[in-house]
Write an enzyme that holds these catalytic residues in place. Structure first.
Site, short mmCIF file in Angstrom:
data_model
loop_
_atom_site.label_atom_id
_atom_site.label_comp_id
_atom_site.label_asym_id
_atom_site.label_seq_id
_atom_site.Cartn_x
_atom_site.Cartn_y
_atom_site.Cartn_z
N HIS A 39 0.93 -1.12 0.00
CA HIS A 39 0.11 -0.06 -0.05
C HIS A 39 0.94 1.30 -0.08
O HIS A 39 1.95 1.43 0.80
CB HIS A 39 -0.98 0.04 1.33
N ASP A 56 7.66 6.63 -20.84
CA ASP A 56 7.49 6.55 -22.16
C ASP A 56 8.93 6.05 -22.57
O ASP A 56 9.68 5.97 -21.82
CB ASP A 56 7.06 7.72 -22.89
N TRP A 111 4.99 13.41 -22.91
CA TRP A 111 4.34 13.39 -21.71
C TRP A 111 3.48 11.97 -21.45
O TRP A 111 2.77 11.78 -20.89
CB TRP A 111 3.51 14.63 -21.50
N GLY A 112 4.39 10.73 -22.00
CA GLY A 112 3.68 9.67 -21.82
C GLY A 112 4.25 8.89 -20.39
O GLY A 112 4.50 7.72 -20.70
N ASN A 113 4.17 9.55 -19.21
CA ASN A 113 4.62 8.97 -18.11
C ASN A 113 3.45 8.98 -17.09
O ASN A 113 2.66 10.15 -16.84
CB ASN A 113 5.81 9.79 -17.53
#
Length: 161
Positions: A20, A28, A119-121
């Site tokens: 948790h 990316d 911005w593919g993170n």
């Protein structure tokens, strides 16, 4: 042999070790970060595997409580796709500098996809199966958990086969 789900040995192990509030970042193909024992490099070619394929596989086995995008640059395709894959999780924005620090220092795991896009993170914080967790107690959930519980009951197994 494993019956299904994530069959990549290191990614399967990574998911199994998430507790948790642990942090996993799916990047990316172009995200710069130091490669170390926390790195799971899935990138094979541009968009292979794409971000959504990686996230769908992770969703099959990991409860995601919250996810984050980079606030300085929004990629509507990524935002809409990730939000659809993780409908029961909270969405937040984090500064680009935070992402760069987190992939090098605080993420438990860093998964490099083949996503070929700016911005593919996406940062993923692991959660708990709130509905079954609370149902097992016979008690009412704390008020601050009610929204998570409602979302979990509504969407918690959507997209999970």
């Amino acid at each position: 042999m494993k019956r299904g789900g994530v069959i990549h040995d290191k990614l399967s192990y990574a998911i199994a070790t998430m507790g948790h509030d642990d942090l996993m970042i799916v990047t990316d193909a172009g995200m710069p970060f130091k490669r170390d024992e926390r790195t799971i490099d899935l990138a094979l070619a541009p968009n292979v595997p794409d971000m959504f394929t990686v996230l769908r596989a992770i969703r099959q086995e990991l409860w995601v409580e919250k996810f984050a995008f980079i606030e300085e640059g929004q990629n509507p395709n990524i935002v809409n796709g990730v939000t659809a894959i993780l409908p029961d999780a909270e969405s937040v924005l984090m500064p680009n500098d935070w992402f760069h620090d987190a992939v090098d220092n605080s993420a438990k795991w860093v998964v490099r996809s083949g996503a070929w896009t700016p911005w593919g993170n996406v940062a993923l914080w692991s959660g708990i199966p709130v509905a079954s967790w609370m149902d097992s107690t016979g008690a009412e959930p704390p008020e601050e958990w009610q929204e998570r519980l409602d979302k979990n009951r509504r969407f918690g197994n959507e997209g999970v086969e």
